[in-house]
Write a protein that holds these residues in place. Structure first.
Motif, PDB file in Angstrom:
ATOM      1  N   UNK A 251     -14.328  73.623 -17.797  1.00 39.49           N
ATOM      2  CA  UNK A 251     -13.551  72.944 -18.747  1.00 39.49           C
ATOM      3  C   UNK A 251     -14.714  73.164 -20.006  1.00 39.49           C
ATOM      4  N   UNK A 252     -14.043  74.198 -20.881  1.00 40.43           N
ATOM      5  CA  UNK A 252     -14.977  74.083 -22.149  1.00 40.43           C
ATOM      6  C   UNK A 252     -14.023  73.165 -23.309  1.00 40.43           C
ATOM      7  N   UNK A 253     -14.937  72.075 -23.726  1.00 39.78           N
ATOM      8  CA  UNK A 253     -13.340  71.597 -25.538  1.00 39.78           C
ATOM      9  C   UNK A 253     -14.084  71.806 -26.508  1.00 39.78           C
ATOM     10  N   UNK A 254     -13.901  72.177 -27.649  1.00 43.06           N
ATOM     11  CA  UNK A 254     -14.762  72.143 -29.038  1.00 43.06           C
ATOM     12  C   UNK A 254     -14.047  71.766 -29.649  1.00 43.06           C
ATOM     13  N   UNK A 255     -14.091  70.983 -30.443  1.00 43.64           N
ATOM     14  CA  UNK A 255     -13.237  70.387 -31.508  1.00 43.64           C
ATOM     15  C   UNK A 255     -14.258  70.300 -33.037  1.00 43.64           C
ATOM     16  N   UNK A 256     -13.180  71.172 -33.877  1.00 41.49           N
ATOM     17  CA  UNK A 256     -13.406  71.280 -35.770  1.00 41.49           C
ATOM     18  C   UNK A 256     -13.591  70.594 -36.345  1.00 41.49           C
ATOM     19  N   UNK A 257     -13.517  70.552 -37.749  1.00 43.71           N
ATOM     20  CA  UNK A 257     -12.763  70.804 -38.888  1.00 43.71           C
ATOM     21  C   UNK A 257     -12.744  71.663 -39.469  1.00 43.71           C
ATOM     22  N   UNK A 279      -1.782  72.410 -56.154  1.00 42.04           N
ATOM     23  CA  UNK A 279      -2.534  72.937 -55.307  1.00 42.04           C
ATOM     24  C   UNK A 279      -3.921  72.562 -54.701  1.00 42.04           C
ATOM     25  N   UNK A 280      -4.067  73.023 -53.584  1.00 41.82           N
ATOM     26  CA  UNK A 280      -5.677  72.028 -52.937  1.00 41.82           C
ATOM     27  C   UNK A 280      -5.545  73.011 -51.879  1.00 41.82           C
ATOM     28  N   UNK A 281      -7.059  72.527 -50.943  1.00 40.70           N
ATOM     29  CA  UNK A 281      -7.104  73.076 -49.611  1.00 40.70           C
ATOM     30  C   UNK A 281      -7.094  71.512 -48.956  1.00 40.70           C
ATOM     31  N   UNK A 282      -6.671  72.432 -47.695  1.00 41.13           N
ATOM     32  CA  UNK A 282      -6.031  71.817 -46.526  1.00 41.13           C
ATOM     33  C   UNK A 282      -6.565  71.291 -45.185  1.00 41.13           C
ATOM     34  N   UNK A 283      -7.139  70.330 -44.545  1.00 36.35           N
ATOM     35  CA  UNK A 283      -7.956  69.565 -43.731  1.00 36.35           C
ATOM     36  C   UNK A 283      -6.602  69.776 -42.342  1.00 36.35           C
ATOM     37  N   UNK A 284      -7.316  70.042 -40.650  1.00 32.64           N
ATOM     38  CA  UNK A 284      -6.609  69.919 -39.638  1.00 32.64           C
ATOM     39  C   UNK A 284      -8.100  69.571 -38.643  1.00 32.64           C
ATOM     40  N   UNK A 285      -7.978  68.962 -37.635  1.00 32.51           N
ATOM     41  CA  UNK A 285      -8.889  68.621 -36.571  1.00 32.51           C
ATOM     42  C   UNK A 285      -8.946  69.545 -35.491  1.00 32.51           C
ATOM     43  N   UNK A 286      -9.367  70.454 -35.276  1.00 31.96           N
ATOM     44  CA  UNK A 286      -8.403  71.384 -34.110  1.00 31.96           C
ATOM     45  C   UNK A 286      -9.319  71.213 -33.240  1.00 31.96           C
ATOM     46  N   UNK A 287      -8.387  70.842 -31.846  1.00 28.67           N
ATOM     47  CA  UNK A 287      -9.370  71.055 -30.433  1.00 28.67           C
ATOM     48  C   UNK A 287      -9.247  72.439 -29.889  1.00 28.67           C
ATOM     49  N   UNK A 330      -4.036  70.004 -32.385  1.00 30.51           N
ATOM     50  CA  UNK A 330      -4.381  69.536 -33.836  1.00 30.51           C
ATOM     51  C   UNK A 330      -3.799  68.443 -34.483  1.00 30.51           C
ATOM     52  N   UNK A 331      -4.386  68.292 -35.433  1.00 37.19           N
ATOM     53  CA  UNK A 331      -4.170  66.792 -36.092  1.00 37.19           C
ATOM     54  C   UNK A 331      -4.613  67.230 -37.540  1.00 37.19           C
ATOM     55  N   UNK A 332      -3.417  66.937 -38.270  1.00 37.50           N
ATOM     56  CA  UNK A 332      -3.709  67.366 -39.899  1.00 37.50           C
ATOM     57  C   UNK A 332      -2.489  68.165 -40.677  1.00 37.50           C
ATOM     58  N   UNK A 333      -3.182  69.367 -41.136  1.00 41.60           N
ATOM     59  CA  UNK A 333      -2.314  70.014 -41.694  1.00 41.60           C
ATOM     60  C   UNK A 333      -2.449  71.763 -41.257  1.00 41.60           C
TER      61      UNK A 333
END
Length: 381
Positions: A251-257, A279-287, A330-333
């Motif tokens: 199992x390989x897990x990779x997390x990135x913003x 308006x603005x750019x949004x972010x998310x923590x994606x695993x 994910x967590x975030x937008x």
């Protein structure tokens, strides 16, 4: 060239081709005859085809008769079979004419060479019979001689069905040339799993049913079939999965913003008493997670001489199957994510297939390799 003249020229060219004139000019006399016959069947009064047939048919007969004369004097082995081919060609030309009433009016009935053809058949069959007897005299203990004897007797039988005692002699030659091969049941041994070889064995049995004689001199049998007829085989093909692994999991897990590529609406602000979008750019923590379950193994194929018990051929045949499961969260937008990333977030972690399924899957490519190797080994045996 204007269009009218071009059309006339094209029509003349096509007519010349379809009448057989071109073939006649090139010396392709048989082709000229068949083309003229075909044309006259559709257009009985076509003068060009009539003339072509009148010229080409005698030339074709002379050509084949000349080859007959040359082959009759030849010292080449089995030259009477060449004579047969020439008489067959002349008889086929005659039959084409006989089936075309307009052609008969041009050149008369087609010529038939029945007695000369039969005489050539008798001589050709005799040559093959004598050659077969020669090889049969050396066939005991010599498969190559036995195969040559069988093929000679078979050819004699094709030239004249029922010729002398060729059927009996073919059986004798075949008994010296044939190799009876038994494919044993596939063996699977495992200390960790109770695995069935049913799928693989069924495929091997199917191969036996559909390919009993990929080489006329090699006959395959299953163990039960061989036992039922009390067969004493010449060779045994032994198949065993002696090295395999089922279900190695990684199992390989990779997390990135992740930040959205474009700005999106994130709220509103009041400017000069009016609300305007912000308006603005949004972010998310994606695993992202990826689970791979690898199963592989090696089939050991041994071809064993039944009498000496010696291994005369051996192959190691590998196979691999990789089961993959991908999912994400994910967590975030969510607007920071691509469509593919969002779709992957809908997936869940799954349990891998049962060991038996994984075992069956990695044996499928092994079966394909196995049948190719068996064919290659025995195709000219």
């Amino acid at each position: 060239m204007n269009s009218k003249l071009y059309t006339i020229f094209l029509g003349v060219a096509l007519t010349a081709c379809s009448t057989g004139k071109k073939a006649l000019e090139k010396g392709n006399f048989d082709e000229a005859v068949y083309t003229a016959v075909e044309r006259l069947q559709k257009s009985p009064t076509n003068s060009t085809s009539q003339q072509v047939l009148k010229e080409a048919y005698p030339l074709a007969l002379n050509y084949h008769q000349g080859r007959v004369n040359n082959w009759e004097k030849s010292t080449e082995p089995f030259h009477w079979e060449r004579v047969i081919s020439e008489y067959d060609a002349m008889n086929q030309l005659g039959s084409a004419i006989d089936n075309c009433p307009p052609c008969i009016r041009v050149v008369g009935d087609g010529k038939k060479f029945v007695e000369p053809l039969q005489a050539a058949r008798n001589l050709a069959a005799s040559d093959r019979y004598d050659s077969g007897n020669f090889h049969l005299g050396n066939a005991k203990g010599n498969r190559q001689e036995a195969k040559m004897a069988f093929l000679d007797f078979e050819r004699a039988s094709q030239i004249i069905p029922g010729y002398k005692d060729v059927s009996n002699k073919m059986d004798i030659a075949y008994s010296y040339a044939a190799v009876n091969v038994v494919l044993e049941q596939v063996t699977v041994t495992s200390k960790l799993y109770q695995l069935s070889n049913e799928y693989f064995q069924d495929k091997v049995n199917e191969f036996l049913r559909t390919n009993p004689k990929m080489n006329i001199f090699v006959q395959f049998y299953g163990p039960q079939q061989a036992s039922d007829i009390k067969l004493k085989p010449h060779q045994i093909v032994r198949l065993q999965f002696d090295e395999f692994m089922v279900g190695q999991t990684y199992v390989n897990t990779n997390t990135e913003n992740i930040t959205s590529k474009d700005s999106v609406k994130v709220g509103e602000a009041t400017v000069n008493g009016k609300k305007v979008p912000v308006y603005n750019k949004v972010t998310a923590k994606y695993t992202k997670s990826r689970k791979t379950v690898t199963s592989n193994g090696i089939l050991d194929m041994q071809i064993i001489d039944f009498q000496t018990k010696q291994v005369i051929h051996r192959d190691k045949i590998p196979g691999t199957f990789v089961w993959v499961n991908e999912w994400a969260n994910f967590n975030g937008d969510e607007r920071a994510l691509t469509k593919d990333q969002l779709n992957l977030c809908k997936n869940k972690e799954l349990l891998p297939p049962a060991p038996q399924i994984l075992f069956t899957e990695f044996t499928k490519p092994i079966y394909d390799q196995l049948t190719r190797k068996i064919r290659k080994y025995y195709e000219n045996y």
